[in-house]
Enzyme design. Structure first.
Site, mmCIF file in Angstrom:
data_model
loop_
_atom_site.group_PDB
_atom_site.id
_atom_site.type_symbol
_atom_site.label_atom_id
_atom_site.label_comp_id
_atom_site.label_asym_id
_atom_site.label_seq_id
_atom_site.Cartn_x
_atom_site.Cartn_y
_atom_site.Cartn_z
ATOM 1 C CG ASP A 1 -10.601 35.024 -25.744
ATOM 2 O OD1 ASP A 1 -10.530 33.895 -26.260
ATOM 3 O OD2 ASP A 1 -10.289 35.256 -24.564
ATOM 4 C CD GLN B 1 -6.524 33.207 -19.193
ATOM 5 O OE1 GLN B 1 -6.005 33.116 -20.295
ATOM 6 N NE2 GLN B 1 -7.478 32.384 -18.777
ATOM 7 C CE LYS C 1 -5.892 30.533 -23.546
ATOM 8 N NZ LYS C 1 -6.618 31.478 -22.690
#
Length: 893
Positions: free
Chosen positions: A83, A58, A14
């Site tokens: 997200d 994450q 990312k």
């Protein structure tokens, strides 16, 4: 959180993608020992940072401590949840609000892949295998709202192969290696495989290979399109994360104009007649102070809440904003006032309410914290008045966050240290003093850091306590304070006339050491002036250490550092140095910080509050601060002392004038607090008014001496006539004011100061040729003379013998280059409070000169200056009460 290899791999992918397309991305890595509270604190900081447009947590969270993943994902602000995992974004997706939410990146990538095939989704039969919150469930919703007929299959679905065989579009996210067989798939179907699984493979060096949830080799023979694993959905997921971040930045820019706050103003409900100040304050419901902090761009970890309506702001905000350009700097001052005051605080608040709530400018007010002495005495508070107040006014006027109490405690600790040191030196030998000042602890003697500084000051470059000679020990332990030179007094934040002169040390335990002393009111303490002029903790600590409390018998200054108390004072003041955030009645932000006297000190709020506010408002915004008393006192000190130390340069002066005060300067009867005004002030009298405008003219000239444009705010009272107000406006313009404006903000709030605000806007665009009145390198007497002649109108000054002695002493001690802070009556331009108007040709007597070395100025005393007010016959406390049922304060003005 933690250090999982797979998480680090995904994060690096990312970060690489972000770098390739120009997104600034950072990896915040918390240790595996991080608690849920640690993670939530980090998320809160990112939520509040306007420079961050999106962030992800994450998963999984690799922590030794129990952490609720659902709680963590829901803590992410929905507008930054790129997200798309928070319940709010999930709820909006399930409801079909696709344009007002973030979609989880994997389903969003899958949908983009389907679109790239050119197949029309609407009307197709879609099957999603898997129902996870990250892929399966949002994929179902996304296909549904793109008008497909959707079936979700899972581990409990019977006849899975049959359901899969019906799919025109098949999305598989089950987490089982090659679970979906090629023969199940409908010919021509689009197959999206989201699975990542490892299966044994002896041909690979690692002994395993990556496969998806679909048996790729057989499925590709039947599908029209199929994603490989790896290299299919994974890169699209990363690409969609980048796209969502860009979308978030775009939404931010659309919602927030660059440099403009997104602030909610509070609507006033005006009443006629205008109720009491406290009634108005208590009828208005303030915004939660954390909302105000967010609106002006402060981060959550920069704000320390003290309940719902006030907060401390950490100095880290100034460090974060150091590269931001400053806004426009406006100082509100006044003509020479009556004892009733002419409404500078009210005008300050009215101006910021007009600039903010009515003209939609970023604007901050920066005001002093009032002493509780006058609150319970006769003057009242300083929150403004009418519909222009800092709110809640009872919080503002009573305790606030305890800064004044911190000043009281620090001041009195230093006072106690002075007398204790004299006592111990009188009653002990050099060696006994040395043994107690540098004690042996576990057989080891060691100087403290502050004692090392004293040794260096004495020219003794030794760090071993056993190495000092008898002469050096004598120098070290003996401050030899001359009791007759002590200038440091104890303080109390209460008006108490019986503490103006006291005798201390009368207990037998003090062994006959007694002396005459006094109490001052807390806001007159030099520590309050230090607080107001410091630009950080380090600067404050140095200023505290430099404070001179007395002279030694050898004529040398004795400081707080010599007494060893500097560090303790700094500790007591560590919270007080943080500015206090409040708001006005109309919801504009206010910093309330520091409250030094305007006679023996400089009478202005803190440098730190101004500096933080100027950064927060941005280049086109405004910071409006108030200088105590008239322009000859507060404004002169604002320019020559505060601006000199802060390095800030003002753009506009607002000079507050009233018909009432100008009539007094024209020869009207005396105005006395608590006594009804004579008829001359209640009836139109243009002749008296015109004569009194001499004071207005002089104060306009005083502001112009410093090269700053002046706007006169004529604060209208209900007894003023239109002709009187028009005359003041006319004469102000003729005297050289940039503009003069009638103001009705007391009765109308910000609306009544819109014309003033517009004049300030216009004046701020003109060049400000700011300059100081004097060079600090000039001799002390020359600096005093310049102020007396140019600002007050005196023909010369006269130093009485005591003052001349102090000038000689301070010059010898190295304090001659400090700026001057004149301690003079605020009721006249001269030293005589009975002389009104603009007197000239008088000799200004200087009775004494004193030093506030820590604060950084010398203050000549012009006449007798009381530093402890007394209570009147009928103090304000007669009207102040607490409702035991509601808990409300009653009777505060």
């Amino acid at each position: 959180v933690g250090n999982r290899d797979d998480s680090n791999l995904y994060i690096n992918m990312k970060l690489k993608a972000a770098a390739e397309i120009g997104i600034s991305a950072n990896h915040i890595k918390l240790p595996s020992t991080a608690t849920e509270a640690d993670v939530l604190k980090c998320i809160a900081s990112l939520n509040g940072d306007p420079a961050v447009h999106g962030f992800i947590v994450q998963l999984p969270l690799d922590s030794d401590k129990p952490i609720n993943t659902e709680k963590i994902t829901n803590a992410v602000a929905p507008e930054k949840d790129v997200d798309g995992l928070s319940s709010i974004n999930a709820g909006k997706l399930s409801r079909g609000d696709l344009g007002d939410c973030f979609i989880p990146c994997t389903p969003k990538g899958c949908m983009e892949l389907i679109r790239q095939t050119g197949i029309q989704v609407a009307g197709k039969r879609a099957v999603v295998v898997g129902r996870s919150k990250i892929v399966g469930a949002p994929m179902h919703d996304l296909l549904l709202w793109n008008h497909a007929t959707v079936t979700t299959c899972h581990s409990k679905t019977s006849m899975l192969a049959e359901e899969v065989g019906k799919a025109d579009i098949l999305v598989v996210a089950a987490g089982k290696a090659e679970m979906v067989k090629g023969e199940w798939i409908k010919p021509g179907a689009i197959v999206i495989d989201c699975g990542i699984n490892h299966v044994p493979d002896s041909t690979k060096a690692s002994g395993k290979r990556v496969v998806g949830d679909v048996a790729y080799n057989t499925a590709k023979e039947k599908a029209s399109y199929i994603t490989p694993v790896p290299g299919g959905v994974g890169p699209m997921t990363v690409a969609m994360l980048m796209q969502s971040t860009v979308e978030s930045a775009q939404r931010f820019l659309e919602k927030f104009q660059p440099g403009k706050w997104n602030i909610q103003y509070t609507q006033l409900t005006l009443k006629v007649p205008v109720p009491s100040d406290i009634e108005i304050s208590q009828s208005c419901i303030p915004k939660p102070i954390d909302q105000v902090a967010r609106e002006v761009g402060l981060l959550p970890d920069e704000v320390e809440l003290y309940g719902q309506t006030k907060a401390k702001v950490h100095l880290s905000a100034l460090k974060r904003l150091k590269n931001q350009p400053d806004g426009k700097y406006v100082v509100v001052t006044g003509i020479t006032p009556t004892p009733l005051g002419e409404g500078k605080s009210t005008t300050t608040v009215g101006l910021v309410q007009a600039l903010g709530a009515h003209l939609h400018q970023n604007v901050f007010a920066c005001v002093r914290q009032p002493s509780q002495g006058p609150t319970f005495g006769i003057k009242g508070g300083a929150a403004g008045g009418g519909y222009c107040q800092v709110t809640p006014m009872e919080e503002f006027n009573l305790h606030l966050t305890g800064d004044i109490h911190a000043v009281t405690a620090a001041n009195n600790l230093l006072a106690a240290a002075v007398d204790a040191r004299i006592f111990h030196e009188l009653t002990q030998t050099d060696q006994a003093l040395y043994n107690r000042l540098v004690p042996s602890v576990s057989g080891v003697r060691k100087f403290s850091d502050i004692q090392i500084r004293r040794l260096q000051k004495l020219g003794i470059n030794k760090t071993d306590p056993t190495a000092l000679t008898k002469e050096e020990v004598n120098l070290f332990v003996r401050l030899d304070i001359d009791p007759g030179t002590i200038t440091w007094q104890r303080v109390l934040d209460t008006n108490d006339r019986f503490l103006r002169k006291i005798t201390i040390g009368q207990s037998p335990t003090e062994k006959g050491f007694s002396r005459t002393a006094q109490f001052d009111i807390t806001v007159s303490s030099e520590i309050m002036a230090v607080l107001a002029l410091s630009d950080g903790l380090d600067d404050m600590k140095k200023r505290l250490g430099r404070m001179v409390v007395a002279s030694s018998k050898r004529g040398e200054p004795v400081t707080a550092d010599d007494l060893g108390v500097t560090g303790a004072l700094a500790v007591m003041m560590k919270d007080a140095i943080k500015p206090n955030l409040m708001q006005t009645l109309e919801g504009t932000p206010v910093f309330v910080h520091a409250g030094p006297f305007a006679n023996i000190a400089h009478g202005n709020s803190s440098v730190l509050a101004d500096k933080i506010a100027l950064k927060l408002v941005g280049k086109e915004g405004f910071v409006v601060t108030e200088a105590g008393f008239g322009a000859d006192i507060g404004m002169e000190k604002f320019f020559n002392i505060k601006c000199r130390y802060s390095g800030l340069r003002p753009h506009v002066v607002v000079l507050v004038a009233t018909v009432r005060a100008l009539k007094m300067h024209g020869g009207g009867p005396a105005v006395t607090a608590g006594v009804p005004l004579p008829k001359e002030y209640m009836e139109e009298n243009l002749q008296l008014l015109a004569k009194g405008c001499s004071n207005l003219n002089k104060q306009i000239q005083n502001a112009q001496i410093f090269g700053v444009p002046v706007i006169v705010a004529v604060n209208a009272f209900k007894t003023d006539t239109k002709a009187e107000l028009a005359l003041v406006v006319q004469m102000a313009k003729e005297a050289g004011a940039f503009d003069a404006v009638e103001c009705t903000h007391w009765a109308e709030g910000g609306k009544g100061a819109v014309a003033l605000a517009q004049a300030v806007l216009k004046a701020s665009q003109t060049p400000s040729n700011f300059r100081f009145l004097y060079n600090v390198e000039l001799p002390i007497v020359d600096k005093i003379r310049l102020i007396a002649q140019q600002i007050y109108g005196a023909s010369d000054i006269e130093l009485l013998p005591e003052a001349q002695e102090k000038v000689t002493l301070y010059t010898k001690q190295g304090f001659g280059n400090l700026p001057i802070c004149m301690a003079k009556t605020h009721l006249s331009l001269s030293h005589d409070p009975e002389q009104k108007g603009a007197p000239t040709g008088f000799i200004l007597p200087i009775r004494d000169v004193r030093a506030s070395v820590g604060a950084g100025f010398l203050y000549p005393l012009v006449g007798t200056m009381s530093t402890m007010p007394g209570l009147p016959t009928r103090p304000s406390f007669y009207d102040i009460d607490l409702d035991p049922v509601s808990g409300e304060v009653n009777g505060l003005f």
